[in-house]
Motif scaffolding. Structure first.
Motif, PDB file in Angstrom:
ATOM      1  N   VAL A 126       0.869  -1.183   0.000  1.00 29.02           N
ATOM      2  CA  VAL A 126       0.000   0.000   0.000  1.00 29.02           C
ATOM      3  C   VAL A 126       0.904   1.231   0.000  1.00 29.02           C
ATOM      4  CG1 VAL A 126      -1.900   1.195   1.145  1.00 29.02           C
ATOM      5  CG2 VAL A 126      -1.797  -1.299   1.184  1.00 29.02           C
ATOM      6  N   VAL A 127       1.383   1.541  -1.180  1.00 27.69           N
ATOM      7  CA  VAL A 127       2.272   2.681  -1.410  1.00 27.69           C
ATOM      8  C   VAL A 127       1.869   3.318  -2.738  1.00 27.69           C
ATOM      9  CG1 VAL A 127       4.213   1.681  -0.130  1.00 27.69           C
ATOM     10  CG2 VAL A 127       3.982   1.216  -2.576  1.00 27.69           C
TER      11      VAL A 127
ATOM     12  N   ALA B  31      -7.996  -3.401   0.454  1.00 23.12           N
ATOM     13  CA  ALA B  31      -8.312  -4.825   0.313  1.00 23.12           C
ATOM     14  C   ALA B  31      -9.780  -5.014  -0.029  1.00 23.12           C
ATOM     15  CB  ALA B  31      -7.961  -5.566   1.597  1.00 23.12           C
ATOM     16  N   GLU B  32     -10.657  -4.270   0.635  1.00 27.64           N
ATOM     17  CA  GLU B  32     -12.091  -4.368   0.348  1.00 27.64           C
ATOM     18  C   GLU B  32     -12.383  -3.951  -1.087  1.00 27.64           C
ATOM     19  OE1 GLU B  32     -14.041  -2.019   3.286  1.00 27.64           O
ATOM     20  OE2 GLU B  32     -13.585  -3.393   4.941  1.00 27.64           O
ATOM     21  N   ASP B  33     -11.755  -2.879  -1.530  1.00 24.64           N
ATOM     22  CA  ASP B  33     -11.973  -2.406  -2.894  1.00 24.64           C
ATOM     23  C   ASP B  33     -11.465  -3.424  -3.911  1.00 24.64           C
ATOM     24  OD1 ASP B  33     -12.539  -0.010  -4.806  1.00 24.64           O
ATOM     25  OD2 ASP B  33     -10.506  -0.654  -5.321  1.00 24.64           O
TER      26      ASP B  33
ATOM     27  N   ASP C 120       8.713   0.687  -3.971  1.00 27.29           N
ATOM     28  CA  ASP C 120       8.132  -0.489  -3.328  1.00 27.29           C
ATOM     29  C   ASP C 120       6.872  -0.990  -4.026  1.00 27.29           C
ATOM     30  OD1 ASP C 120       9.976  -0.866  -1.220  1.00 27.29           O
ATOM     31  OD2 ASP C 120       9.042   0.734  -0.063  1.00 27.29           O
ATOM     32  N   SER C 121       6.356  -0.247  -4.989  1.00 26.55           N
ATOM     33  CA  SER C 121       5.116  -0.636  -5.673  1.00 26.55           C
ATOM     34  C   SER C 121       5.393  -1.742  -6.682  1.00 26.55           C
ATOM     35  CB  SER C 121       4.502   0.569  -6.388  1.00 26.55           C
ATOM     36  OG  SER C 121       3.450   0.160  -7.242  1.00 26.55           O
ATOM     37  N   THR C 122       4.740  -2.879  -6.514  1.00 26.72           N
ATOM     38  CA  THR C 122       4.897  -3.965  -7.493  1.00 26.72           C
ATOM     39  C   THR C 122       4.336  -3.550  -8.840  1.00 26.72           C
ATOM     40  OG1 THR C 122       4.788  -5.620  -5.738  1.00 26.72           O
ATOM     41  CG2 THR C 122       4.397  -6.390  -7.962  1.00 26.72           C
ATOM     42  N   PHE C 123       3.154  -2.923  -8.851  1.00 28.48           N
ATOM     43  CA  PHE C 123       2.605  -2.452 -10.123  1.00 28.48           C
ATOM     44  C   PHE C 123       3.555  -1.453 -10.777  1.00 28.48           C
ATOM     45  CE2 PHE C 123      -0.008   0.842 -12.343  1.00 28.48           C
ATOM     46  CZ  PHE C 123      -0.162   0.114 -13.514  1.00 28.48           C
ATOM     47  N   GLY C 124       4.145  -0.576  -9.968  1.00 29.15           N
ATOM     48  CA  GLY C 124       5.078   0.394 -10.525  1.00 29.15           C
ATOM     49  C   GLY C 124       6.218  -0.262 -11.276  1.00 29.15           C
ATOM     50  N   ARG C 125       6.717  -1.377 -10.746  1.00 31.96           N
ATOM     51  CA  ARG C 125       7.813  -2.087 -11.410  1.00 31.96           C
ATOM     52  C   ARG C 125       7.346  -2.744 -12.707  1.00 31.96           C
ATOM     53  NH1 ARG C 125      11.066  -6.101  -8.029  1.00 31.96           N
ATOM     54  NH2 ARG C 125      12.484  -5.826  -9.803  1.00 31.96           N
ATOM     55  N   TYR C 126       6.147  -3.333 -12.677  1.00 35.57           N
ATOM     56  CA  TYR C 126       5.624  -3.922 -13.915  1.00 35.57           C
ATOM     57  C   TYR C 126       5.342  -2.843 -14.953  1.00 35.57           C
ATOM     58  CZ  TYR C 126       5.296  -8.679 -12.184  1.00 35.57           C
ATOM     59  OH  TYR C 126       5.609  -9.938 -11.729  1.00 35.57           O
TER      60      TYR C 126
ATOM     61  N   ILE D 152      -4.633  -1.853  -6.983  1.00 34.70           N
ATOM     62  CA  ILE D 152      -5.288  -1.393  -5.763  1.00 34.70           C
ATOM     63  C   ILE D 152      -5.563   0.103  -5.881  1.00 34.70           C
ATOM     64  CG2 ILE D 152      -4.181  -3.184  -4.373  1.00 34.70           C
ATOM     65  CD1 ILE D 152      -2.404  -0.959  -3.165  1.00 34.70           C
ATOM     66  N   LYS D 153      -6.576   0.547  -5.156  1.00 32.32           N
ATOM     67  CA  LYS D 153      -6.937   1.958  -5.128  1.00 32.32           C
ATOM     68  C   LYS D 153      -5.901   2.746  -4.344  1.00 32.32           C
ATOM     69  CE  LYS D 153     -11.011   4.866  -4.379  1.00 32.32           C
ATOM     70  NZ  LYS D 153     -12.432   4.859  -3.928  1.00 32.32           N
ATOM     71  N   GLN D 154      -5.594   3.919  -4.827  1.00 35.45           N
ATOM     72  CA  GLN D 154      -4.556   4.739  -4.216  1.00 35.45           C
ATOM     73  C   GLN D 154      -5.115   5.618  -3.103  1.00 35.45           C
ATOM     74  OE1 GLN D 154      -0.982   5.009  -5.167  1.00 35.45           O
ATOM     75  NE2 GLN D 154      -1.660   2.970  -5.784  1.00 35.45           N
ATOM     76  N   GLY D 155      -4.262   5.946  -2.128  1.00 36.69           N
ATOM     77  CA  GLY D 155      -4.572   6.957  -1.136  1.00 36.69           C
ATOM     78  C   GLY D 155      -5.537   6.559  -0.047  1.00 36.69           C
ATOM     79  N   ILE D 156      -5.720   5.252   0.166  1.00 42.84           N
ATOM     80  CA  ILE D 156      -6.617   4.776   1.214  1.00 42.84           C
ATOM     81  C   ILE D 156      -5.884   3.744   2.065  1.00 42.84           C
ATOM     82  CG2 ILE D 156      -8.743   5.247  -0.076  1.00 42.84           C
ATOM     83  CD1 ILE D 156      -8.868   2.317  -0.841  1.00 42.84           C
ATOM     84  N   PRO D 157      -6.353   3.501   3.303  1.00 44.27           N
ATOM     85  CA  PRO D 157      -5.679   2.518   4.170  1.00 44.27           C
ATOM     86  C   PRO D 157      -5.774   1.096   3.612  1.00 44.27           C
ATOM     87  CG  PRO D 157      -7.103   3.977   5.448  1.00 44.27           C
ATOM     88  CD  PRO D 157      -7.423   4.219   4.009  1.00 44.27           C
ATOM     89  N   ALA D 158      -4.936   0.221   4.151  1.00 43.84           N
ATOM     90  CA  ALA D 158      -4.858  -1.158   3.663  1.00 43.84           C
ATOM     91  C   ALA D 158      -6.206  -1.868   3.729  1.00 43.84           C
ATOM     92  CB  ALA D 158      -3.809  -1.933   4.454  1.00 43.84           C
TER      93      ALA D 158
END
Length: 244
Positions: free
Chosen positions: A77-78, A118-120, A84-90, A108-114
């Motif tokens: 959640v970054v 996860a719910e989103d 540290d973002s896995t999507f960022g690396r891909y 994952i949705k940005q700017g919200i808690p873990a």
């Protein structure tokens, strides 16, 4: 879901290049089969060394990338531009190197808690897995951590026993960053293919603990029901095991 044919459980090849080749060829094979059967390919990916494997291997295969839907086995959640973002690396290494487009990645949705992230993420799943009680991925590409963790499921953590949630938050990860979202074992073990790929002598002892000693570690709990569990190792990582 029935398997289109069992793969070898443990594959030991000479070196890292052959791991990349074997992994990429398996992905192509399953992708072709699933697209022919259902018109799309749902794949979950992990971070770490797997990003490098796919960066090297996927541009060399002839797959219909336009039919791929790419999810994350876990994600930190970054912000997406964080190292540290896995999507960022891909996004950095795969988009452009292949015909994959950014909108094919389910992020994952940005700017919200873990917990909210996860719910989103779980709310997005039924769009891609309509009518399924548990999402059944065509393939999950998993990694094995030095402590035997997989996804963000760590030894001794309460999430190992999660039975109902498809995606769970974790805010006390023993590896930084502490806030993550992760697929759970009900989803992992519903996949058609669960695939580990590992290289190097530093992996050999943990591979032995999982595949030979069968210690109760998170990676040992990956046991797809009715699916295929595949390990692809180089000779160094597979020093203490035999090909099966």
């Amino acid at each position: 879901m029935t398997s289109p044919g069992k793969e070898n459980l443990i594959n030991i090849v000479k070196n890292r290049d052959e791991v990349v080749t074997k992994l990429s060829n398996l992905i192509k094979k399953v992708s072709d089969e699933r697209i022919a059967k259902q018109g799309f390919f749902n794949i979950g990916v992990s971070g770490g060394s797997l990003v490098g494997f796919l960066k090297e291997g996927l541009p060399k295969i002839q797959a219909d990338f336009s039919k791929w839907r790419v999810f994350f086995c876990d994600e930190r959640v970054v912000p997406e531009d964080s190292p540290d973002s896995t999507f960022g690396r891909y996004k950095q290494h795969l988009i452009g190197a292949t015909n994959l487009k950014e909108n094919q990645f389910v992020t994952i949705k940005q700017g919200i808690p873990a917990a909210q992230a996860a719910e989103d993420y779980a709310r997005q799943m039924p769009m891609y897995f309509p009518g399924e009680n548990v999402p059944k991925f065509d393939m999950l590409l998993l990694r094995m951590g030095p402590d035997g963790h997989t996804c963000s499921l760590f030894p001794g953590h309460e999430l190992l026993e999660e039975k109902s949630k498809w995606v769970s938050p974790i805010t006390d990860s023993p590896k930084p960053p502490p806030a993550r979202v992760t697929l759970t074992f009900p989803v992992i073990n519903s996949a058609l293919y669960c695939v580990f790929a590992a290289c190097g002598t530093e992996k050999a002892t943990m591979v032995k603990r999982i595949l030979v000693n069968k210690e109760d570690l998170p990676a040992t709990r990956v046991k797809p029901v009715g699916g295929n569990l595949v390990w692809i190792l180089d000779e160094a990582a597979g020093e203490y095991v035999k090909a099966v």
